[in-house]
Scaffold this motif. Sequence first.
Motif, PDB file in Angstrom:
ATOM      1  N   LEU A   1      -2.800   4.339  -0.699  1.00  0.00           N
ATOM      2  CA  LEU A   1      -1.645   4.689  -0.057  1.00  0.00           C
ATOM      3  C   LEU A   1      -2.352   5.891   0.892  1.00  0.00           C
ATOM      4  O   LEU A   1      -1.859   5.750   2.076  1.00  0.00           O
ATOM      5  CB  LEU A   1      -0.538   5.504  -0.823  1.00  0.00           C
ATOM      6  N   TYR A   2      -2.932   6.745   0.650  1.00  0.00           N
ATOM      7  CA  TYR A   2      -3.604   7.564   1.614  1.00  0.00           C
ATOM      8  C   TYR A   2      -4.380   7.183   2.503  1.00  0.00           C
ATOM      9  O   TYR A   2      -4.027   7.366   3.783  1.00  0.00           O
ATOM     10  CB  TYR A   2      -4.497   8.616   0.731  1.00  0.00           C
ATOM     11  N   GLY A   3      -5.022   5.929   2.437  1.00  0.00           N
ATOM     12  CA  GLY A   3      -5.992   5.566   3.404  1.00  0.00           C
ATOM     13  C   GLY A   3      -5.130   4.651   4.288  1.00  0.00           C
ATOM     14  O   GLY A   3      -5.298   4.641   5.609  1.00  0.00           O
TER      15      GLY A   3
ATOM     16  N   VAL B   1       0.213  14.165   3.052  1.00  0.00           N
ATOM     17  CA  VAL B   1       0.235  15.696   3.298  1.00  0.00           C
ATOM     18  C   VAL B   1      -0.573  16.402   2.094  1.00  0.00           C
ATOM     19  O   VAL B   1      -1.324  17.214   2.269  1.00  0.00           O
ATOM     20  CB  VAL B   1       1.215  16.231   4.126  1.00  0.00           C
ATOM     21  N   PHE B   2       0.168  16.233   1.006  1.00  0.00           N
ATOM     22  CA  PHE B   2       0.020  17.083  -0.014  1.00  0.00           C
ATOM     23  C   PHE B   2      -1.485  16.498  -0.780  1.00  0.00           C
ATOM     24  O   PHE B   2      -2.476  17.533  -1.023  1.00  0.00           O
ATOM     25  CB  PHE B   2       0.860  16.664  -1.416  1.00  0.00           C
ATOM     26  N   MET B   3      -1.668  15.488  -0.774  1.00  0.00           N
ATOM     27  CA  MET B   3      -3.212  14.728  -1.007  1.00  0.00           C
ATOM     28  C   MET B   3      -4.122  15.387  -0.227  1.00  0.00           C
ATOM     29  O   MET B   3      -5.233  15.664  -0.606  1.00  0.00           O
ATOM     30  CB  MET B   3      -3.001  13.311  -1.202  1.00  0.00           C
ATOM     31  N   GLY B   4      -3.869  15.470   1.164  1.00  0.00           N
ATOM     32  CA  GLY B   4      -4.844  15.972   2.108  1.00  0.00           C
ATOM     33  C   GLY B   4      -5.054  17.325   1.911  1.00  0.00           C
ATOM     34  O   GLY B   4      -6.278  17.700   2.041  1.00  0.00           O
TER      35      GLY B   4
ATOM     36  N   PRO C   1       0.827  -1.299   0.065  1.00  0.00           N
ATOM     37  CA  PRO C   1      -0.045   0.098   0.084  1.00  0.00           C
ATOM     38  C   PRO C   1       0.941   1.204  -0.113  1.00  0.00           C
ATOM     39  O   PRO C   1       0.472   2.348  -0.215  1.00  0.00           O
ATOM     40  CB  PRO C   1      -0.806  -0.184   1.204  1.00  0.00           C
ATOM     41  N   PHE C   2       2.366   1.146   0.644  1.00  0.00           N
ATOM     42  CA  PHE C   2       3.024   2.382   0.515  1.00  0.00           C
ATOM     43  C   PHE C   2       3.722   2.401  -0.829  1.00  0.00           C
ATOM     44  O   PHE C   2       3.926   1.386  -1.377  1.00  0.00           O
ATOM     45  CB  PHE C   2       3.659   2.390   1.898  1.00  0.00           C
ATOM     46  N   VAL C   3       4.599   3.409  -1.006  1.00  0.00           N
ATOM     47  CA  VAL C   3       5.639   3.294  -1.973  1.00  0.00           C
ATOM     48  C   VAL C   3       6.507   2.240  -2.105  1.00  0.00           C
ATOM     49  O   VAL C   3       6.764   1.798  -3.288  1.00  0.00           O
ATOM     50  CB  VAL C   3       6.442   4.769  -2.152  1.00  0.00           C
TER      51      VAL C   3
ATOM     52  N   ALA D   1      -6.379   4.612  -8.015  1.00  0.00           N
ATOM     53  CA  ALA D   1      -6.636   3.759  -6.850  1.00  0.00           C
ATOM     54  C   ALA D   1      -5.331   3.578  -6.175  1.00  0.00           C
ATOM     55  O   ALA D   1      -5.395   3.377  -5.056  1.00  0.00           O
ATOM     56  CB  ALA D   1      -6.686   2.133  -7.743  1.00  0.00           C
ATOM     57  N   GLN D   2      -4.180   3.637  -6.791  1.00  0.00           N
ATOM     58  CA  GLN D   2      -2.845   3.345  -5.823  1.00  0.00           C
ATOM     59  C   GLN D   2      -2.571   4.547  -4.849  1.00  0.00           C
ATOM     60  O   GLN D   2      -2.381   4.269  -3.754  1.00  0.00           O
ATOM     61  CB  GLN D   2      -1.571   3.270  -6.712  1.00  0.00           C
TER      62      GLN D   2
END
Length: 206
Positions: free
Chosen positions: A185-187, A158-161, A142-144, A180-181
Amino acid sequence: MPIVKLSYFDFPGGRGEDCRLALHIAGIEFEDNRVQFQDWPGMKPTTPFGALPVLEVQGKRPVAQSNAILELIGRQHGLLPDDPFEAARHVAVLNVVEEIRGTALATSEIKDEQQKKAAREKLASGRLKHWCQNMENQIDGPFVGGEQISVADLKLYVFMGFIKSGKFDHVPASYFGPCAQLETLYGAVAAHPQVAGWQARFSPES
């Protein structure tokens, strides 16, 4: 134990929030120095590059620039991969997030609302769209880097937020929906116990 101080503006976002989260996840006790905007002009000349965030560790010279701070924390506290090539890939993600953040924030300087609207719509349909496509290919899930959270994930989160908050006018809060990816990741970052615990401290219900 060294005394650690992180200085950034008094709001839960931006370049300083990336660093706050990294310090918290790393288990580093630090002074969270939240600078008031009215105090910034007097403080600015004392910083290395006239900008925040700034990390201060007792006995060391101050470190400025969020990516430098994140890389330092990541390398010292297991929030970057040990493999140098994989670590470089994560640092590249930090840099590319910083680039798109700077591009997005530059539109805030446009005074004419119609021009600002046009600039942000162009960003959303062009550069930001391509950025998302490229970034999706960098996420193992789920992470990079797979199962282990890193400073690159915090930077993305933080940027996506910021976009998801709906405060970036003319770019919908649902913008990342087709990605989706990125959404996974955000979740995953949001669900991380230490991230959730940190944010709970500053929620309106706290």
